[in-house]
Design a protein around this motif. Structure first.
Motif, PDB file in Angstrom:
ATOM      1  N   PRO A  19      -7.277  -0.517  -6.102  1.00  0.00           N
ATOM      2  CA  PRO A  19      -7.951  -1.382  -7.082  1.00  0.00           C
ATOM      3  C   PRO A  19      -7.006  -2.049  -8.075  1.00  0.00           C
ATOM      4  N   THR A  20      -5.747  -1.566  -8.157  1.00  0.00           N
ATOM      5  CA  THR A  20      -4.802  -2.102  -9.137  1.00  0.00           C
ATOM      6  C   THR A  20      -3.892  -3.184  -8.564  1.00  0.00           C
ATOM      7  N   MET A  21      -4.015  -3.459  -7.254  1.00  0.00           N
ATOM      8  CA  MET A  21      -3.136  -4.434  -6.604  1.00  0.00           C
ATOM      9  C   MET A  21      -3.924  -5.637  -6.107  1.00  0.00           C
ATOM     10  N   LYS A  22      -3.352  -6.808  -6.248  1.00  0.00           N
ATOM     11  CA  LYS A  22      -3.951  -8.010  -5.663  1.00  0.00           C
ATOM     12  C   LYS A  22      -3.998  -7.841  -4.148  1.00  0.00           C
ATOM     13  N   ILE A  23      -5.021  -8.434  -3.546  1.00  0.00           N
ATOM     14  CA  ILE A  23      -5.179  -8.221  -2.102  1.00  0.00           C
ATOM     15  C   ILE A  23      -4.033  -8.848  -1.317  1.00  0.00           C
ATOM     16  N   GLY A  24      -3.446  -9.914  -1.835  1.00  0.00           N
ATOM     17  CA  GLY A  24      -2.287 -10.514  -1.169  1.00  0.00           C
ATOM     18  C   GLY A  24      -1.135  -9.542  -1.059  1.00  0.00           C
ATOM     19  N   GLN A  25      -0.903  -8.779  -2.127  1.00  0.00           N
ATOM     20  CA  GLN A  25       0.158  -7.770  -2.107  1.00  0.00           C
ATOM     21  C   GLN A  25      -0.123  -6.704  -1.062  1.00  0.00           C
ATOM     22  N   GLN A  26      -1.404  -6.304  -0.963  1.00  0.00           N
ATOM     23  CA  GLN A  26      -1.759  -5.222  -0.047  1.00  0.00           C
ATOM     24  C   GLN A  26      -1.642  -5.658   1.406  1.00  0.00           C
ATOM     25  N   ILE A  27      -1.922  -6.948   1.685  1.00  0.00           N
ATOM     26  CA  ILE A  27      -1.785  -7.440   3.056  1.00  0.00           C
ATOM     27  C   ILE A  27      -0.315  -7.651   3.396  1.00  0.00           C
ATOM     28  N   ALA A  28       0.475  -8.091   2.411  1.00  0.00           N
ATOM     29  CA  ALA A  28       1.894  -8.381   2.647  1.00  0.00           C
ATOM     30  C   ALA A  28       2.736  -7.111   2.775  1.00  0.00           C
ATOM     31  N   GLU A  29       2.284  -6.020   2.171  1.00  0.00           N
ATOM     32  CA  GLU A  29       3.090  -4.797   2.114  1.00  0.00           C
ATOM     33  C   GLU A  29       3.534  -4.289   3.488  1.00  0.00           C
ATOM     34  N   PRO A  30       2.643  -4.223   4.508  1.00  0.00           N
ATOM     35  CA  PRO A  30       3.109  -3.756   5.830  1.00  0.00           C
ATOM     36  C   PRO A  30       4.174  -4.657   6.440  1.00  0.00           C
ATOM     37  N   LEU A  31       4.097  -5.961   6.171  1.00  0.00           N
ATOM     38  CA  LEU A  31       5.089  -6.891   6.713  1.00  0.00           C
ATOM     39  C   LEU A  31       6.461  -6.653   6.097  1.00  0.00           C
ATOM     40  N   ILE A  32       6.481  -6.351   4.808  1.00  0.00           N
ATOM     41  CA  ILE A  32       7.749  -6.084   4.133  1.00  0.00           C
ATOM     42  C   ILE A  32       8.355  -4.776   4.645  1.00  0.00           C
ATOM     43  N   LYS A  33       7.492  -3.764   4.829  1.00  0.00           N
ATOM     44  CA  LYS A  33       7.975  -2.441   5.267  1.00  0.00           C
ATOM     45  C   LYS A  33       8.377  -2.436   6.735  1.00  0.00           C
ATOM     46  N   HIS A  34       7.473  -2.960   7.606  1.00  0.00           N
ATOM     47  CA  HIS A  34       7.685  -2.816   9.053  1.00  0.00           C
ATOM     48  C   HIS A  34       8.431  -3.977   9.693  1.00  0.00           C
ATOM     49  N   LYS A  75       9.514 -11.289   0.407  1.00  0.00           N
ATOM     50  CA  LYS A  75       8.200 -11.383  -0.231  1.00  0.00           C
ATOM     51  C   LYS A  75       7.535 -12.732   0.019  1.00  0.00           C
ATOM     52  N   LYS A  76       8.306 -13.804  -0.017  1.00  0.00           N
ATOM     53  CA  LYS A  76       7.736 -15.143   0.153  1.00  0.00           C
ATOM     54  C   LYS A  76       7.139 -15.330   1.549  1.00  0.00           C
ATOM     55  N   LYS A  77       7.891 -14.929   2.577  1.00  0.00           N
ATOM     56  CA  LYS A  77       7.402 -15.068   3.951  1.00  0.00           C
ATOM     57  C   LYS A  77       6.212 -14.146   4.207  1.00  0.00           C
ATOM     58  N   ALA A  78       6.281 -12.921   3.663  1.00  0.00           N
ATOM     59  CA  ALA A  78       5.186 -11.970   3.850  1.00  0.00           C
ATOM     60  C   ALA A  78       3.916 -12.485   3.190  1.00  0.00           C
ATOM     61  N   TRP A  79       4.048 -13.098   2.024  1.00  0.00           N
ATOM     62  CA  TRP A  79       2.889 -13.636   1.316  1.00  0.00           C
ATOM     63  C   TRP A  79       2.271 -14.794   2.097  1.00  0.00           C
ATOM     64  N   ALA A  80       3.136 -15.637   2.698  1.00  0.00           N
ATOM     65  CA  ALA A  80       2.646 -16.761   3.502  1.00  0.00           C
ATOM     66  C   ALA A  80       1.892 -16.262   4.722  1.00  0.00           C
ATOM     67  N   ARG A  81       2.425 -15.217   5.364  1.00  0.00           N
ATOM     68  CA  ARG A  81       1.754 -14.635   6.533  1.00  0.00           C
ATOM     69  C   ARG A  81       0.435 -13.977   6.114  1.00  0.00           C
ATOM     70  N   ALA A  82       0.425 -13.333   4.945  1.00  0.00           N
ATOM     71  CA  ALA A  82      -0.795 -12.707   4.434  1.00  0.00           C
ATOM     72  C   ALA A  82      -1.889 -13.752   4.246  1.00  0.00           C
ATOM     73  N   LEU A  83      -1.495 -14.928   3.781  1.00  0.00           N
ATOM     74  CA  LEU A  83      -2.467 -16.010   3.593  1.00  0.00           C
ATOM     75  C   LEU A  83      -3.039 -16.466   4.937  1.00  0.00           C
ATOM     76  N   GLU A  84      -2.182 -16.550   5.964  1.00  0.00           N
ATOM     77  CA  GLU A  84      -2.649 -16.934   7.301  1.00  0.00           C
ATOM     78  C   GLU A  84      -3.679 -15.937   7.821  1.00  0.00           C
ATOM     79  N   VAL A  85      -3.373 -14.652   7.662  1.00  0.00           N
ATOM     80  CA  VAL A  85      -4.259 -13.610   8.182  1.00  0.00           C
ATOM     81  C   VAL A  85      -5.561 -13.579   7.395  1.00  0.00           C
ATOM     82  N   LEU A  86      -5.485 -13.830   6.095  1.00  0.00           N
ATOM     83  CA  LEU A  86      -6.691 -13.867   5.269  1.00  0.00           C
ATOM     84  C   LEU A  86      -7.626 -14.974   5.745  1.00  0.00           C
ATOM     85  N   LYS A  87      -7.066 -16.095   6.116  1.00  0.00           N
ATOM     86  CA  LYS A  87      -7.880 -17.187   6.672  1.00  0.00           C
ATOM     87  C   LYS A  87      -8.436 -16.791   8.036  1.00  0.00           C
ATOM     88  N   LEU A  88      -7.602 -16.106   8.814  1.00  0.00           N
ATOM     89  CA  LEU A  88      -8.004 -15.699  10.164  1.00  0.00           C
ATOM     90  C   LEU A  88      -9.230 -14.790  10.142  1.00  0.00           C
TER      91      LEU A  88
END
Length: 347
Positions: free
Chosen positions: A106-121, A126-139
């Protein structure tokens, strides 16, 4: 032949409690092919979630795997260290939990939560992960994704939160997606949307799905194969057509009998309660609730009998010497109804 990517063999899991050792999972075996959906169905407490959490290495502290193998591309996940499992979770095998509100921070923006696995795995910045998170959110169908990616979980409806949880699970394109009753907390209309979304995304990223549910109505539209669980064991196993058109285990009959249809005049609950797994019964665990039980059910556990290619059921009723039993009238009516629907679809 489809490629087999997961093979669970003779899995046994106990839970240590103050009352004693609970035999939660008792010799469970199944496999998953590439690109297919396997549904695991059964009442609450049958062992569905425990089985799949063991694939992720997410069992409770008082759980102990006492036997078996979980082979992912031939490698036994049970032999992995916690660090090795952290590399598997989210990247190779991901999970959608049934309550999206407790699955999201509840304390994190949803963009951060979607981007986090991309940064780790994936090692993305951060910029590319955030862009990919936006694509998946639309998907996954979140409208005005450019604005809403900066929102927090409480700013979304239940159905939207479930879509976000699906986005987090799928962002790394895992080979296996485990969906643990992902539509339980949603109304019927949103349930249908989420199920359609999962099927659509499965085709796009070619992932395999293990779908956990107690609702056979959901299974009919989602699964390729079905494993029916009872008292920590799989009691029937087959294609979705096998389970709906030709069920063989009395427990499967009971589950189907309790599922409403447009023609149903009444629903029948399965009498009694599941056995206490602190002291599992020696024979068939369903015997005490089975109106067709025989004397042997109280003393010997039935093996799997082959019904047809890929269809097996663990019931003594399939023994050559067992008396012939006709399924309940309602089951026969439903079988005829499903066959009519199938014929209409083919025509």
């Amino acid at each position: 032949m489809s490629e087999r990517i997961l093979d669970v063999k003779n899995l046994k899991i106990d839970f240590h409690t103050y009352a004693g050792e609970v035999k939660a999972i008792r010799d469970v075996s199944f496999h998953l092919n590439k690109g297919e959906t396997l549904a695991i169905v059964g009442e609450s407490g049958s062992g569905k979630s425990v089985t799949t959490k063991s694939l992720m290495g997410l069992l409770a502290n008082n759980a102990r795997v006492v036997g078996g193998e979980i082979l992912f591309h031939g490698k036994d996940l049970l032999k992995n260290t916690e660090k090795e499992m952290q590399d598997v979770r989210g990247k190779d095998i991901a999970m959608i939990f049934q309550d999206p509100m407790t699955s999201l921070d509840p304390t994190m923006k949803i963009g951060q939560q979607i981007a986090e696995p991309l940064i780790k795995h994936r090692g993305m910045d951060k910029k590319k992960a955030w862009a990919r998170a936006l694509e998946v959110l639309k998907l996954v169908g979140i409208k005005d994704a450019e604005e809403r990616i900066n929102n927090y979980p409480h700013q979304f409806s239940g159905g939207q939160r479930q879509r976000i949880v699906i986005a987090i699970a799928l962002v790394c394109n895992p080979e296996i997606l485990i969906a643990d009753e992902p539509t339980t907390a949603l109304d019927v209309t949103i349930q249908a949307q989420i199920l359609d979304l999962m099927k659509e995304l499965q085709e796009k990223i070619e992932t395999s799905i293990i779908f956990i549910t107690h609702d056979l109505g959901v299974v009919a539209g989602m699964a390729d194969r079905v494993a029916v669980m009872y008292a920590g064991q799989i009691v029937e196993y087959g294609s979705v057509d096998d389970i709906f058109f030709n069920p063989q285990h009395p427990y499967t009959w009971g589950l189907l009998n309790s599922m409403p249809t447009l023609e149903s005049k009444s629903l029948e609950a399965i009498p009694g309660t599941p056995p206490d797994l602190l002291d599992p019964p020696k024979g068939d665990p369903f015997a005490a609730r089975n109106p067709y039980a025989m004397a042997i059910d109280a003393t010997q556990q039935p093996p799997f009998f082959k019904v047809s290619e890929g269809h097996y059921a663990a019931t003594w009723l399939l023994h050559p010497d067992a008396p012939k039993v006709t399924p309940p009238e309602e089951i026969l009516r439903r079988q005829a109804h499903y066959r009519d629907l199938l014929t209409q679809k083919e025509n």
